[in-house]
Design a protein around this motif. Sequence first.
Motif, PDB file in Angstrom:
ATOM      1  N   PHE A 234     -26.051  30.665  -7.111  1.00 11.66           N
ATOM      2  CA  PHE A 234     -27.346  31.360  -7.236  1.00 11.66           C
ATOM      3  C   PHE A 234     -27.744  31.961  -5.891  1.00 11.66           C
ATOM      4  CE2 PHE A 234     -31.867  31.574  -6.639  1.00 11.66           C
ATOM      5  CZ  PHE A 234     -32.328  32.130  -7.819  1.00 11.66           C
ATOM      6  N   GLN A 236     -31.288  34.474  -4.488  1.00  9.32           N
ATOM      7  CA  GLN A 236     -32.494  35.208  -4.904  1.00  9.32           C
ATOM      8  C   GLN A 236     -32.135  36.684  -5.060  1.00  9.32           C
ATOM      9  OE1 GLN A 236     -35.176  33.605  -5.733  1.00  9.32           O
ATOM     10  NE2 GLN A 236     -35.018  31.638  -4.663  1.00  9.32           N
ATOM     11  N   TYR A 246     -39.406  32.837   1.799  1.00 11.54           N
ATOM     12  CA  TYR A 246     -38.891  31.824   2.727  1.00 11.54           C
ATOM     13  C   TYR A 246     -39.793  31.726   3.965  1.00 11.54           C
ATOM     14  CZ  TYR A 246     -34.410  31.574   0.142  1.00 11.54           C
ATOM     15  OH  TYR A 246     -33.433  31.381  -0.806  1.00 11.54           O
ATOM     16  N   TYR A 263     -32.587  21.284  -5.388  1.00 12.00           N
ATOM     17  CA  TYR A 263     -32.120  22.504  -6.058  1.00 12.00           C
ATOM     18  C   TYR A 263     -31.846  23.550  -4.968  1.00 12.00           C
ATOM     19  CZ  TYR A 263     -34.449  20.061  -9.882  1.00 12.00           C
ATOM     20  OH  TYR A 263     -34.859  19.117 -10.789  1.00 12.00           O
ATOM     21  N   CYS A 264     -31.030  23.161  -3.984  1.00 12.09           N
ATOM     22  CA  CYS A 264     -30.944  23.944  -2.734  1.00 12.09           C
ATOM     23  C   CYS A 264     -30.002  25.133  -2.824  1.00 12.09           C
ATOM     24  CB  CYS A 264     -30.547  23.045  -1.580  1.00 12.09           C
ATOM     25  SG  CYS A 264     -28.834  22.492  -1.663  1.00 12.09           S
ATOM     26  N   GLY A 265     -29.242  25.279  -3.937  1.00 14.95           N
ATOM     27  CA  GLY A 265     -28.337  26.431  -4.046  1.00 14.95           C
ATOM     28  C   GLY A 265     -27.365  26.449  -2.877  1.00 14.95           C
ATOM     29  N   SER A 268     -29.944  27.995   1.332  1.00 16.11           N
ATOM     30  CA  SER A 268     -30.660  29.079   2.021  1.00 16.11           C
ATOM     31  C   SER A 268     -32.045  28.677   2.539  1.00 16.11           C
ATOM     32  CB  SER A 268     -30.751  30.311   1.117  1.00 16.11           C
ATOM     33  OG  SER A 268     -31.045  29.937  -0.204  1.00 16.11           O
ATOM     34  N   ILE A 269     -32.834  27.933   1.751  1.00 18.57           N
ATOM     35  CA  ILE A 269     -34.180  27.569   2.227  1.00 18.57           C
ATOM     36  C   ILE A 269     -34.050  26.547   3.361  1.00 18.57           C
ATOM     37  CG2 ILE A 269     -36.388  26.478   1.651  1.00 18.57           C
ATOM     38  CD1 ILE A 269     -36.133  27.563  -1.183  1.00 18.57           C
ATOM     39  N   GLU A 283     -27.872  19.826  -4.644  1.00 16.44           N
ATOM     40  CA  GLU A 283     -27.579  20.919  -5.579  1.00 16.44           C
ATOM     41  C   GLU A 283     -26.457  20.468  -6.511  1.00 16.44           C
ATOM     42  OE1 GLU A 283     -28.370  24.278  -6.341  1.00 16.44           O
ATOM     43  OE2 GLU A 283     -26.597  24.200  -7.611  1.00 16.44           O
ATOM     44  N   ILE A 284     -26.553  20.879  -7.788  1.00 18.36           N
ATOM     45  CA  ILE A 284     -25.593  20.390  -8.796  1.00 18.36           C
ATOM     46  C   ILE A 284     -24.293  21.207  -8.832  1.00 18.36           C
ATOM     47  CG2 ILE A 284     -26.284  21.756 -10.846  1.00 18.36           C
ATOM     48  CD1 ILE A 284     -26.492  18.905 -12.250  1.00 18.36           C
ATOM     49  N   GLY A 309     -25.003  17.021  -6.509  1.00 21.10           N
ATOM     50  CA  GLY A 309     -25.412  16.109  -7.575  1.00 21.10           C
ATOM     51  C   GLY A 309     -26.664  16.607  -8.252  1.00 21.10           C
ATOM     52  N   ASP A 310     -27.093  15.846  -9.256  1.00 14.94           N
ATOM     53  CA  ASP A 310     -28.342  16.158  -9.955  1.00 14.94           C
ATOM     54  C   ASP A 310     -29.500  15.773  -9.028  1.00 14.94           C
ATOM     55  OD1 ASP A 310     -30.713  15.703 -11.505  1.00 14.94           O
ATOM     56  OD2 ASP A 310     -29.471  15.773 -13.301  1.00 14.94           O
ATOM     57  N   SER A 311     -30.358  16.740  -8.736  1.00 18.31           N
ATOM     58  CA  SER A 311     -31.448  16.483  -7.784  1.00 18.31           C
ATOM     59  C   SER A 311     -32.294  15.287  -8.210  1.00 18.31           C
ATOM     60  CB  SER A 311     -32.356  17.703  -7.677  1.00 18.31           C
ATOM     61  OG  SER A 311     -31.745  18.688  -6.906  1.00 18.31           O
ATOM     62  N   ASP A 328     -37.107  23.804  -5.957  1.00 20.99           N
ATOM     63  CA  ASP A 328     -36.952  25.186  -6.450  1.00 20.99           C
ATOM     64  C   ASP A 328     -36.051  25.139  -7.687  1.00 20.99           C
ATOM     65  OD1 ASP A 328     -36.698  27.897  -6.801  1.00 20.99           O
ATOM     66  OD2 ASP A 328     -35.633  28.281  -4.929  1.00 20.99           O
ATOM     67  N   PRO A 329     -36.582  24.521  -8.787  1.00 21.06           N
ATOM     68  CA  PRO A 329     -35.730  24.308  -9.966  1.00 21.06           C
ATOM     69  C   PRO A 329     -35.510  25.588 -10.771  1.00 21.06           C
ATOM     70  CG  PRO A 329     -37.964  23.606 -10.432  1.00 21.06           C
ATOM     71  CD  PRO A 329     -37.956  24.058  -8.994  1.00 21.06           C
ATOM     72  N   PRO A 330     -34.552  25.559 -11.723  1.00 17.38           N
ATOM     73  CA  PRO A 330     -34.410  26.685 -12.650  1.00 17.38           C
ATOM     74  C   PRO A 330     -35.655  26.801 -13.543  1.00 17.38           C
ATOM     75  CG  PRO A 330     -32.698  25.017 -13.029  1.00 17.38           C
ATOM     76  CD  PRO A 330     -33.606  24.486 -11.983  1.00 17.38           C
TER      77      PRO A 330
HETATM   78  C1  LIG Z   1     -33.809  28.814  -8.693  1.00 17.49           C
HETATM   79  S1  LIG Z   1     -32.290  28.304  -7.988  1.00 17.49           S
HETATM   80  C2  LIG Z   1     -32.821  27.946  -6.336  1.00 17.49           C
HETATM   81  C3  LIG Z   1     -31.751  27.938  -5.279  1.00 17.49           C
HETATM   82  C4  LIG Z   1     -32.217  28.017  -3.832  1.00 17.49           C
HETATM   83  N1  LIG Z   1     -33.321  27.166  -3.559  1.00 17.49           N
HETATM   84  C5  LIG Z   1     -32.491  29.439  -3.390  1.00 17.49           C
HETATM   85  O1  LIG Z   1     -33.606  29.769  -2.949  1.00 17.49           O
HETATM   86  O2  LIG Z   1     -31.559  30.263  -3.482  1.00 17.49           O
HETATM   87  C6  LIG Z   1     -32.060  26.759  -8.756  1.00 17.49           C
HETATM   88  C7  LIG Z   1     -30.803  26.017  -8.335  1.00 17.49           C
HETATM   89  O3  LIG Z   1     -30.835  24.720  -8.955  1.00 17.49           O
HETATM   90  C8  LIG Z   1     -29.510  24.360  -9.320  1.00 17.49           C
HETATM   91  N2  LIG Z   1     -29.643  23.281 -10.323  1.00 17.49           N
HETATM   92  C9  LIG Z   1     -29.868  23.404 -11.647  1.00 17.49           C
HETATM   93  N3  LIG Z   1     -30.023  22.169 -12.197  1.00 17.49           N
HETATM   94  C10 LIG Z   1     -29.919  21.264 -11.191  1.00 17.49           C
HETATM   95  C11 LIG Z   1     -30.006  19.849 -11.121  1.00 17.49           C
HETATM   96  N4  LIG Z   1     -30.248  19.116 -12.203  1.00 17.49           N
HETATM   97  N5  LIG Z   1     -29.861  19.264  -9.916  1.00 17.49           N
HETATM   98  C12 LIG Z   1     -29.602  19.992  -8.808  1.00 17.49           C
HETATM   99  N6  LIG Z   1     -29.505  21.342  -8.806  1.00 17.49           N
HETATM  100  C13 LIG Z   1     -29.670  21.978  -9.983  1.00 17.49           C
HETATM  101  C14 LIG Z   1     -28.884  25.660  -9.751  1.00 17.49           C
HETATM  102  O4  LIG Z   1     -27.469  25.591  -9.676  1.00 17.49           O
HETATM  103  C15 LIG Z   1     -29.477  26.660  -8.731  1.00 17.49           C
HETATM  104  O5  LIG Z   1     -28.669  26.767  -7.599  1.00 17.49           O
END
Ligand SMILES: C[S@@+](CC[C@H](N)C(=O)[O-])C[C@H]1O[C@@H](n2cnc3c(N)ncnc32)[C@H](O)[C@@H]1O
Length: 399
Positions: A234, A236, A246, A263-265, A268-269, A283-284, A309-311, A328-330
């Motif tokens: 992912f 932005q 940011y 949910y750090c992707g 970047s943040i 990040e997963i 892993g799962d946040s 910063d979840p989906p």
């Molecule tokens: C909206 S993006 C934000 C990414 C990052 N913060 C950025 O600004 O680019 C959400 C991220 O959460 C990740 N993700 C989705 N479900 C997750 C989970 N259960 N645990 C950890 N990360 C997860 C996705 O792969 C994606 O990278």
Amino acid sequence: MIKIEKLDHKGRGIAKLDNKIVFIENALPQEEVEIDIFSSKKNYSLANVKEIITPSLKRVKSPCKYFKICGGCDIMHMSYNDQLLFKENKVKEILHHYVDTNLKINKIVSSDLSLNYRNKTTFHIDKGLGLCKKNSNDLVFIEECLISNDKINNTIPYLKKLDFKDINKITVRGSNDIMAIIETTDSNLNIEHIKDIAASIYLKINDEYKLIYGKPYIYEKIGKYKYAISPNSFFQINNNVCFKLYSKINDYVKENKNVLDLYCGIGSIGIFVNEKNDTYGIEINKSAIKDANLNKNLNNIENINFICGDSGKSINNLKFNPDIIIVDPPRSGLNKETINNILKFKALEIIYVSCDTMTFARDLNILKNYYKIIEVTPFDMFPNTSHVECIAYLKIKDV
Ligand SMILES: C[S@@+](CC[C@H](N)C(=O)[O-])C[C@H]1O[C@@H](n2cnc3c(N)ncnc32)[C@H](O)[C@@H]1O
């Protein structure tokens, strides 16, 4: 003929017909229109405008010739200023209704570009190259997409020369170098001419990404930071608004605080705010975490660590005491387990970044029992669409 009363949160006109609500695409408040109903449910109907009898003074001519049929943009018939007002009001209406009538909501932060801002576009293929029509899987074949950047638009004539027989989708991403990701069943696809426009070409076959030409990553720059991005990580979509978003987060993060970036992707943040802190990112997506570690080195940052892993679950094993938690979840937001685990840290501050105002409202409604919501700021990450990004800044209540 029907008169539009107001807009819903997707930018559709709302009117009443025989005591039933009708949601009408491409209609503005106070307009009188003839409609075509294309879906009728028990409590509501969905319709398109057949003819505008009395147009609103606010209506503008969409710059895009595909606007009425393409599913990509839904509010291109409003001026950019009116789009901003619509989104700011939408955030106010939802959060004041579901969270707190007194919640402080700042003025929306605009995008410097309302067209040509997207750094990633997925084209669908079916005899031709296009985008999905509104409310349909059928395609509108296109020559350009006005919200995608010029580099992406310049690839279209080249992509059209591919043999589409075994191709489902093509994603093009990048603002500098271009990466083309071709979803296909043919591992021997002839892509020679795509090399003229792409620095990186992947085939996506059965969910596996195979690099067949050029570099494994493309790079984007946000402020002074450079980020490597793999095909399925992912990032932005709008670099200019990403920088503003940011920067706002960075303003909240004070020196010498431990930061947890959930949910750090691609990191970047965490990297952007890291100069002053010790940070953990979770990040997963494995390839995003690989990118995050690369980005840590690329930007010479030492005091940041990434966990795959799962946040919501991984934080239970974390031997780290965050002062600030960034989430910063989906679009689905946070689930209850994740919120409960976040609350266990009793972090002083939470920064919640959201791209879906409804799930954001649902989660803030729980968090507000433990944290004071200081303010919410909307950002126009997605001009010409009804979507809006928001940041909420929360401080723990006295215990
Ligand atoms: C909206 S993006 C934000 C990414 C990052 N913060 C950025 O600004 O680019 C959400 C991220 O959460 C990740 N993700 C989705 N479900 C997750 C989970 N259960 N645990 C950890 N990360 C997860 C996705 O792969 C994606 O990278």
